[in-house]
Design a protein around this motif. Structure first.
Motif, PDB file in Angstrom:
ATOM      1  N   ARG A  76       6.703   1.534   8.615  1.00 28.52           N
ATOM      2  CA  ARG A  76       5.303   1.810   8.947  1.00 28.52           C
ATOM      3  C   ARG A  76       4.500   2.119   7.677  1.00 28.52           C
ATOM      4  O   ARG A  76       3.359   1.661   7.529  1.00 28.52           O
ATOM      5  N   TRP A  77       5.097   2.879   6.744  1.00 28.00           N
ATOM      6  CA  TRP A  77       4.406   3.167   5.487  1.00 28.00           C
ATOM      7  C   TRP A  77       4.069   1.867   4.749  1.00 28.00           C
ATOM      8  O   TRP A  77       2.997   1.738   4.152  1.00 28.00           O
ATOM      9  N   LEU A  78       4.990   0.907   4.801  1.00 31.32           N
ATOM     10  CA  LEU A  78       4.768  -0.356   4.094  1.00 31.32           C
ATOM     11  C   LEU A  78       3.657  -1.181   4.733  1.00 31.32           C
ATOM     12  O   LEU A  78       2.996  -1.977   4.064  1.00 31.32           O
ATOM     13  N   GLU A  79       3.445  -0.985   6.042  1.00 36.12           N
ATOM     14  CA  GLU A  79       2.419  -1.747   6.752  1.00 36.12           C
ATOM     15  C   GLU A  79       1.018  -1.214   6.496  1.00 36.12           C
ATOM     16  O   GLU A  79       0.032  -1.942   6.672  1.00 36.12           O
ATOM     17  N   LEU A  80       0.909   0.050   6.105  1.00 39.10           N
ATOM     18  CA  LEU A  80      -0.414   0.645   5.907  1.00 39.10           C
ATOM     19  C   LEU A  80      -1.100   0.042   4.678  1.00 39.10           C
ATOM     20  O   LEU A  80      -0.446  -0.366   3.714  1.00 39.10           O
ATOM     21  N   ASP A  81      -2.426  -0.005   4.728  1.00 44.98           N
ATOM     22  CA  ASP A  81      -3.205  -0.600   3.645  1.00 44.98           C
ATOM     23  C   ASP A  81      -3.336   0.410   2.505  1.00 44.98           C
ATOM     24  O   ASP A  81      -4.318   1.164   2.414  1.00 44.98           O
ATOM     25  N   LYS A  82      -2.334   0.433   1.643  1.00 46.63           N
ATOM     26  CA  LYS A  82      -2.297   1.367   0.520  1.00 46.63           C
ATOM     27  C   LYS A  82      -1.315   0.832  -0.512  1.00 46.63           C
ATOM     28  O   LYS A  82      -0.465  -0.008  -0.201  1.00 46.63           O
ATOM     29  N   PRO A  83      -1.378   1.314  -1.750  1.00 46.98           N
ATOM     30  CA  PRO A  83      -0.373   0.920  -2.738  1.00 46.98           C
ATOM     31  C   PRO A  83       1.017   1.404  -2.317  1.00 46.98           C
ATOM     32  O   PRO A  83       1.153   2.451  -1.656  1.00 46.98           O
ATOM     33  N   ARG A  84       2.042   0.671  -2.677  1.00 43.87           N
ATOM     34  CA  ARG A  84       3.410   1.062  -2.357  1.00 43.87           C
ATOM     35  C   ARG A  84       3.717   2.429  -2.982  1.00 43.87           C
ATOM     36  O   ARG A  84       3.554   2.636  -4.182  1.00 43.87           O
ATOM     37  N   GLY A  85       4.127   3.381  -2.146  1.00 43.06           N
ATOM     38  CA  GLY A  85       4.401   4.736  -2.615  1.00 43.06           C
ATOM     39  C   GLY A  85       3.158   5.516  -2.969  1.00 43.06           C
ATOM     40  O   GLY A  85       3.224   6.561  -3.630  1.00 43.06           O
ATOM     41  N   GLY A  86       1.993   5.030  -2.537  1.00 44.08           N
ATOM     42  CA  GLY A  86       0.734   5.648  -2.945  1.00 44.08           C
ATOM     43  C   GLY A  86       0.525   7.056  -2.443  1.00 44.08           C
ATOM     44  O   GLY A  86      -0.259   7.808  -3.026  1.00 44.08           O
ATOM     45  N   LEU A  87       1.209   7.449  -1.367  1.00 38.88           N
ATOM     46  CA  LEU A  87       1.064   8.804  -0.843  1.00 38.88           C
ATOM     47  C   LEU A  87       2.147   9.751  -1.353  1.00 38.88           C
ATOM     48  O   LEU A  87       2.262  10.878  -0.877  1.00 38.88           O
ATOM     49  N   GLY A  88       2.936   9.281  -2.307  1.00 38.52           N
ATOM     50  CA  GLY A  88       3.898  10.157  -2.969  1.00 38.52           C
ATOM     51  C   GLY A  88       4.870  10.826  -2.011  1.00 38.52           C
ATOM     52  O   GLY A  88       5.433  10.191  -1.115  1.00 38.52           O
ATOM     53  N   GLN A  89       5.049  12.135  -2.189  1.00 32.47           N
ATOM     54  CA  GLN A  89       6.012  12.876  -1.394  1.00 32.47           C
ATOM     55  C   GLN A  89       5.621  12.978   0.077  1.00 32.47           C
ATOM     56  O   GLN A  89       6.464  13.286   0.928  1.00 32.47           O
ATOM     57  N   LEU A  90       4.357  12.745   0.399  1.00 33.10           N
ATOM     58  CA  LEU A  90       3.964  12.759   1.806  1.00 33.10           C
ATOM     59  C   LEU A  90       4.716  11.695   2.597  1.00 33.10           C
ATOM     60  O   LEU A  90       4.987  11.862   3.792  1.00 33.10           O
TER      61      LEU A  90
END
Length: 370
Positions: free
Chosen positions: A28-42
């Motif tokens: 699901r994290w990979l599907e979100l429109d954001k850089p890979r690992g962009g939310l860090g530890q979250l």
């Protein structure tokens, strides 16, 4: 109440968090429109929450609660704390209950419930009311450098009380526990348990607690040394260890942590007291730590050793040393952010109760008063 407990049963009762749910969260994290690992530890936190919640969809945290286990400790009579042994815990419990303590104020700010459980505060039974003291095991505890903290029966009773509280919270729908403690002398007790379980000497686990000076630190270190001598012969029996050099709050927290893992209820550990109990619980069930997260490091050397043994990494470092669940509570916004970012349905807080608007004077009324 039943006076026995089968510790071996926790090995089979505690299951691992849901790996399939964790993998689905990572996808699901990979599907979100954001850089890979962009939310860090979250992202790691959100995936952990998905695994402990289980199921196909992540749910935003909506019912977190701070639990404070309160008790007095006989070893405090040696003057190991800047807080007074006589009445210090009573005042702190009242502050949490009347809303003036920092943990109570921040719990309101972050939308968390707050519950205080009196296990062995040195006060009259009626001091805090029935709901707070209905599970009290005894008044205070023994001085663990020279005598047992509890009888074997009291240790078992407190352990089962902790289990019952975990069941209560799970049945109420609590979805995250922020675990804390209230008690003068508790850091010394925790240091003894961690020192015994990690095989270290007193100086390696003796911290400054409430901010003690060098002279008091030496007294505390000697008390921990003498208590370690009493703890080591019973290391193979967790309930005997809690009776000899623990306390009613330590036994209850240990039982709570294990039963919370059974009930799939995630827990954030606050400081050295909850970490000491977590180490004992780990001895009983090696899977249990997967249901916990560590809030912070407090500067207590025993805490760092416990987290290393538990392989837990603190969520933040705000240099908070006062305990009372405050460090665990300050981790809540991080966990809420992680769950909100991953949840498919956003969390909608309950609407605030309507208030009558303040009646302000008109310009004519103001002029009339001049």
């Amino acid at each position: 109440m039943d006076t026995t407990v089968d510790l071996d049963s926790f090995t089979s009762l505690v299951e691992r968090p849901d790996d399939a749910a964790r993998r689905a969260a990572e996808d699901r994290w990979l599907e979100l429109d954001k850089p890979r690992g962009g939310l860090g530890q979250l992202e790691e936190l959100g995936s952990w929450l998905a695994s402990v919640q289980g199921g196909n969809r992540v749910r935003a945290l909506s019912a977190p609660k701070v639990l404070l286990f309160a008790a007095d400790h006989g070893i405090a009579a040696l003057g190991l704390s800047k807080l007074p042994a006589d009445g210090g815990t009573v005042r702190r419990v009242h502050a949490a209950l009347d809303g003036s303590a920092p943990v109570a104020k921040l719990a309101r700010r972050f939308g968390a419930g707050l519950r205080v459980i009196d296990l062995a505060v040195d006060a009259d039974n009626e001091e805090f009311g029935f709901e707070v003291s209905r599970y009290r095991v005894r008044r205070g505890s023994g001085r663990i450098d020279v005598e047992d903290a509890l009888t074997a029966e009291e240790a078992t009773q407190a352990f089962r009380i902790g289990m019952a509280i975990a069941d209560e919270e799970a049945d109420l729908g609590t979805d995250l526990v922020l675990l804390g403690d209230l008690g003068v002398g508790s850091t010394a007790v925790a240091a003894v348990l961690i020192g015994a379980l990690c095989g270290t000497d007193a100086a390696a686990v003796c911290g400054r607690g409430s901010g003690i000076d060098d002279k008091t630190w030496m007294v505390k270190c000697a008390a921990i040394r003498d208590s370690l001598r009493r703890a080591r012969p019973v290391l193979g029996d967790q309930l005997a260890l809690l009776a000899a050099t623990g306390g009613a709050d330590f036994a209850a927290i240990t039982g709570f942590l294990l039963q919370a893992a059974v009930r799939r209820l995630p827990v954030v550990l606050d400081g050295v007291v909850s970490a000491a109990c977590a180490l004992i619980a780990q001895r009983i069930s090696f899977r249990a730590p997967e249901w916990w997260r560590a809030a912070l490091l407090t500067g207590e050397p025993a805490l760092a050793k416990a987290y290393d043994r538990l392989t837990l990494t603190p969520l933040h470092d705000q240099q908070i040393t006062m305990g009372e669940g405050l460090g665990a509570l300050l981790a809540l916004p991080l966990l809420q952010a992680a769950s909100d970012a991953l949840a498919e349905e956003p969390f909608v807080p309950a609407p605030a109760a309507p208030r009558e608007p303040a009646k302000l004077p008109t310009a004519a009324e103001l002029l009339g008063r001049l």
